[in-house]
Motif scaffolding. Structure first.
Motif, mmCIF file in Angstrom:
data_model
loop_
_atom_site.group_PDB
_atom_site.id
_atom_site.type_symbol
_atom_site.label_atom_id
_atom_site.label_comp_id
_atom_site.label_asym_id
_atom_site.label_seq_id
_atom_site.Cartn_x
_atom_site.Cartn_y
_atom_site.Cartn_z
ATOM 1 N N THR A 126 0.612 -1.320 0.217
ATOM 2 C CA THR A 126 -0.122 0.238 0.021
ATOM 3 C C THR A 126 1.087 1.389 -0.041
ATOM 4 O O THR A 126 0.929 2.261 -0.832
ATOM 5 N N MET A 127 1.757 1.089 0.429
ATOM 6 C CA MET A 127 2.638 2.536 0.631
ATOM 7 C C MET A 127 3.693 2.478 -0.335
ATOM 8 O O MET A 127 3.909 3.836 -1.266
ATOM 9 N N LYS B 264 1.100 4.039 -3.427
ATOM 10 C CA LYS B 264 0.858 5.067 -3.246
ATOM 11 C C LYS B 264 2.213 6.953 -3.402
ATOM 12 O O LYS B 264 2.182 6.793 -3.995
ATOM 13 N N SER B 265 3.247 5.909 -2.785
ATOM 14 C CA SER B 265 4.442 6.151 -3.728
ATOM 15 C C SER B 265 4.886 6.105 -5.458
ATOM 16 O O SER B 265 4.861 7.359 -5.641
ATOM 17 N N ALA C 114 1.943 8.257 -7.263
ATOM 18 C CA ALA C 114 1.960 10.038 -6.953
ATOM 19 C C ALA C 114 3.282 9.771 -8.021
ATOM 20 O O ALA C 114 3.183 11.049 -8.870
ATOM 21 N N GLY D 207 -1.184 -3.237 -6.521
ATOM 22 C CA GLY D 207 -2.161 -2.741 -6.065
ATOM 23 C C GLY D 207 -3.767 -3.131 -5.507
ATOM 24 O O GLY D 207 -3.687 -4.015 -5.049
#
Length: 165
Positions: free
Chosen positions: A42-43, A46-47, A50, A80
């Motif tokens: 998940t982290m 997200k990165s 972005a 994801g």
């Protein structure tokens, strides 16, 4: 047929991996690995998402072809979903899709096998689009003046009595 095989094979692979790994390291470490990979994934999603969004915005601002940043964004989205799905096989695929070299290879493969008919962007595209569509008849355009009415302003005339409140 391929989709049916995928929906059949993936759960069977996951079950086999859970049994094998659970037999080697035990139930609780196996479950902990699954939860940790979901959190780590998940982290990373997200990165990486972005970064892909920044590349997409950059391609739009330079009026470049946004196909590759869009494809990378789609692959990150798939990564994801795979990482949130419990299992070792789907986690391995999800982490693979988070690696830019893997995404570039997949994009390169897809680019060789998919033919884009037409791509237009920017002011030149609008001109080209009008040429393809044909110019519209000026009779289709209605010119009008308008005045914005704010709710705080009250009408200067009274109620006509024709409507009920």
């Amino acid at each position: 047929m391929w989709l049916f095989l995928a929906f059949l094979a993936v759960p069977l692979i996951e079950i086999a991996l859970f049994i094998q790994i659970g037999g080697w390291i035990g139930l609780w470490p196996t479950l902990a690995i699954v939860v940790l990979t979901a959190a780590l994934g998940t982290m990373l999603v997200k990165s990486q998402g972005a970064l892909a969004l920044g590349q997409l915005r950059s391609s739009f601002s330079r009026l470049d072809d946004p196909t590759e940043p869009l494809a990378h964004g789609a692959m990150i989205l798939v990564a994801g979903a795979l990482l949130l799905t419990p299992g070792f096989f789907t986690d391995a695929l999800g982490f693979a899709f988070l690696m830019p070299p893997v995404r570039r290879s997949v994009f390169s493969y897809l680019k060789r096998h998919i033919k884009v008919q037409r791509f237009e962007m920017g002011e030149q595209a609008q001109t080209t689009h009008k040429q393809h569509q044909g110019d519209y008849d000026s009779g289709d355009v209605i010119e009008a003046d308008y005045q914005e009415v704010h709710p705080s302003k009250k009408p200067t005339h009274g109620d006509s009595g024709r409507t009920k409140h």
